[in-house]
Design a protein around this motif. Structure first.
Motif, PDB file in Angstrom:
ATOM      1  N   PRO A  30       0.842  -1.211   0.000  1.00  0.00           N
ATOM      2  CA  PRO A  30       0.000   0.000   0.000  1.00  0.00           C
ATOM      3  C   PRO A  30       0.866   1.246   0.000  1.00  0.00           C
ATOM      4  O   PRO A  30       1.684   1.448   0.884  1.00  0.00           O
ATOM      5  CB  PRO A  30      -0.788  -0.143   1.305  1.00  0.00           C
ATOM      6  CG  PRO A  30      -0.854  -1.595   1.546  1.00  0.00           C
ATOM      7  CD  PRO A  30       0.464  -2.143   1.054  1.00  0.00           C
ATOM      8  N   TYR A  32       1.581   5.565  -0.466  1.00  0.00           N
ATOM      9  CA  TYR A  32       0.989   6.830  -0.078  1.00  0.00           C
ATOM     10  C   TYR A  32       0.142   7.290  -1.274  1.00  0.00           C
ATOM     11  O   TYR A  32       0.545   7.174  -2.419  1.00  0.00           O
ATOM     12  CB  TYR A  32       2.069   7.859   0.229  1.00  0.00           C
ATOM     13  CG  TYR A  32       2.809   7.581   1.503  1.00  0.00           C
ATOM     14  CD1 TYR A  32       3.970   6.825   1.506  1.00  0.00           C
ATOM     15  CD2 TYR A  32       2.340   8.059   2.718  1.00  0.00           C
ATOM     16  CE1 TYR A  32       4.645   6.549   2.678  1.00  0.00           C
ATOM     17  CE2 TYR A  32       3.009   7.800   3.900  1.00  0.00           C
ATOM     18  CZ  TYR A  32       4.152   7.035   3.872  1.00  0.00           C
ATOM     19  OH  TYR A  32       4.810   6.760   5.032  1.00  0.00           O
ATOM     20  N   TYR A  50      -3.368  10.180   1.829  1.00  0.00           N
ATOM     21  CA  TYR A  50      -3.424   9.009   2.693  1.00  0.00           C
ATOM     22  C   TYR A  50      -1.998   8.585   3.010  1.00  0.00           C
ATOM     23  O   TYR A  50      -1.202   8.332   2.096  1.00  0.00           O
ATOM     24  CB  TYR A  50      -4.153   7.854   2.002  1.00  0.00           C
ATOM     25  CG  TYR A  50      -3.956   6.532   2.709  1.00  0.00           C
ATOM     26  CD1 TYR A  50      -3.077   5.579   2.203  1.00  0.00           C
ATOM     27  CD2 TYR A  50      -4.624   6.259   3.895  1.00  0.00           C
ATOM     28  CE1 TYR A  50      -2.873   4.384   2.858  1.00  0.00           C
ATOM     29  CE2 TYR A  50      -4.421   5.064   4.553  1.00  0.00           C
ATOM     30  CZ  TYR A  50      -3.544   4.133   4.036  1.00  0.00           C
ATOM     31  OH  TYR A  50      -3.337   2.945   4.688  1.00  0.00           O
ATOM     32  N   THR A  51      -1.690   8.554   4.318  1.00  0.00           N
ATOM     33  CA  THR A  51      -0.339   8.169   4.719  1.00  0.00           C
ATOM     34  C   THR A  51      -0.374   7.061   5.758  1.00  0.00           C
ATOM     35  O   THR A  51       0.501   6.969   6.605  1.00  0.00           O
ATOM     36  CB  THR A  51       0.421   9.386   5.266  1.00  0.00           C
ATOM     37  OG1 THR A  51      -0.324   9.938   6.375  1.00  0.00           O
ATOM     38  CG2 THR A  51       0.603  10.448   4.216  1.00  0.00           C
ATOM     39  N   SER A  52      -1.412   6.243   5.719  1.00  0.00           N
ATOM     40  CA  SER A  52      -1.618   5.058   6.555  1.00  0.00           C
ATOM     41  C   SER A  52      -2.078   5.384   7.971  1.00  0.00           C
ATOM     42  O   SER A  52      -2.190   4.504   8.799  1.00  0.00           O
ATOM     43  CB  SER A  52      -0.370   4.174   6.601  1.00  0.00           C
ATOM     44  OG  SER A  52       0.627   4.745   7.410  1.00  0.00           O
ATOM     45  N   THR A  55      -7.966   5.400   7.332  1.00  0.00           N
ATOM     46  CA  THR A  55      -8.428   5.008   5.995  1.00  0.00           C
ATOM     47  C   THR A  55      -9.381   6.029   5.392  1.00  0.00           C
ATOM     48  O   THR A  55      -9.475   6.138   4.178  1.00  0.00           O
ATOM     49  CB  THR A  55      -9.107   3.629   6.033  1.00  0.00           C
ATOM     50  OG1 THR A  55     -10.185   3.679   6.981  1.00  0.00           O
ATOM     51  CG2 THR A  55      -8.127   2.548   6.435  1.00  0.00           C
ATOM     52  N   LYS A  69      -8.018  -1.139   0.913  1.00  0.00           N
ATOM     53  CA  LYS A  69      -6.928  -2.013   0.489  1.00  0.00           C
ATOM     54  C   LYS A  69      -7.445  -3.194  -0.323  1.00  0.00           C
ATOM     55  O   LYS A  69      -6.836  -3.577  -1.331  1.00  0.00           O
ATOM     56  CB  LYS A  69      -6.153  -2.507   1.716  1.00  0.00           C
ATOM     57  CG  LYS A  69      -4.971  -3.379   1.406  1.00  0.00           C
ATOM     58  CD  LYS A  69      -4.255  -3.785   2.681  1.00  0.00           C
ATOM     59  CE  LYS A  69      -3.080  -4.711   2.374  1.00  0.00           C
ATOM     60  NZ  LYS A  69      -2.368  -5.112   3.627  1.00  0.00           N
TER      61      LYS A  69
ATOM     62  N   GLY B 101       5.577   9.322   7.357  1.00  0.00           N
ATOM     63  CA  GLY B 101       4.172   9.255   7.718  1.00  0.00           C
ATOM     64  C   GLY B 101       3.404  10.493   7.334  1.00  0.00           C
ATOM     65  O   GLY B 101       3.430  10.931   6.194  1.00  0.00           O
TER      66      GLY B 101
END
Lengths: 112, 117
Positions: A30, A32, A50-52, A55, A69, B101
């Protein structure tokens, strides 16, 4: 290698209607994910990313996107379209290579 | 605070000429990337620089080159221009090359519109 597919090169909605722009990515890990908007003769403005961390991602101007995902999707939505939302929208992915891979774009038209 | 600035905004060149495009990143950002956006298409990655070193290169011919200066500004050079090089050239800056992140992301400039005639 990353690839990003945007379904629908042109989308038209009425003012006040739901906006749904589709984006699917191809990656074993997955990545970014980003949505950018581009107005005529301008650069790219980040809507959301989206950076984990979560969601469901909320962005600027009332837009949001959900990372799924299982479907390798990151569709962009807005509950109620405004005339000022008319623009081109790009979905992009970035993985370990750090570079952005863009989809081909979706031109959004908002009808009065 | 100033965003990513690119110069010039518009440029017209003749086939075979050379062109230099310039980019100043956001203050404190050490990574600069270049993208080419042909009319009607999504941007394509050309180069990425971090701390003055090339960290990535896209599928572009050797006519394309770039460099990053000690103040983190960058130049994109294109030699022997072809009609197909006509495009919007976008510069993007990032604070880091390392994925961190929620801080990870790119800010784009308004671009340089290059027309080759």
């Amino acid at each position: 290698a990353q690839s990003v597919t945007q379904l629908g090169s042109h989308v038209s909605v009425s003012e006040g209607a739901l906006v749904l722009l589709r984006c699917n990515y191809s990656s074993s890990v997955p990545p970014y994910l980003f949505w950018y908007v581009q107005y005529p003769n301008q650069g790219l403005q980040l809507l959301l990313k989206y950076t984990s961390a979560a969601t469901l991602v909320k962005g600027i101007n009332g837009f949001e996107a959900e990372f799924k995902k299982s479907e390798t999707s990151f569709h962009l939505t807005k509950p109620s379209a405004h005339m000022s939302d008319a623009a081109e929208y790009f979905c992009a992915a970035s993985g370990s290579a750090r570079q952005l891979t863009f989809g081909s774009g979706t031109q959004l038209t908002v009808l009065p | 605070d100033a965003g990513v600035t690119q110069s010039p905004t518009h440029l017209i060149k003749t086939r075979g000429q050379h062109v230099t495009l310039r980019c100043s990143p956001i203050s404190g950002h050490k990574s600069v990337s270049w993208y080419q956006q042909v009319l009607g298409q999504g941007p394509q990655f050309i180069f990425q620089y971090y701390e003055k070193e090339e960290r990535g290169r896209g599928n572009f011919p050797d006519r394309f080159s770039a460099r990053q200066f000690p103040n983190y500004s960058s130049e994109l050079n294109v030699n022997a221009l072809l009609l197909g090089d006509s495009a919007l050239y976008l510069c993007a800056s990032s604070s880091t090359f390392i994925t961190t992140g929620t801080n990870y992301g790119y800010t784009f400039g308004s671009g340089t519109r290059l027309t080759v005639v």
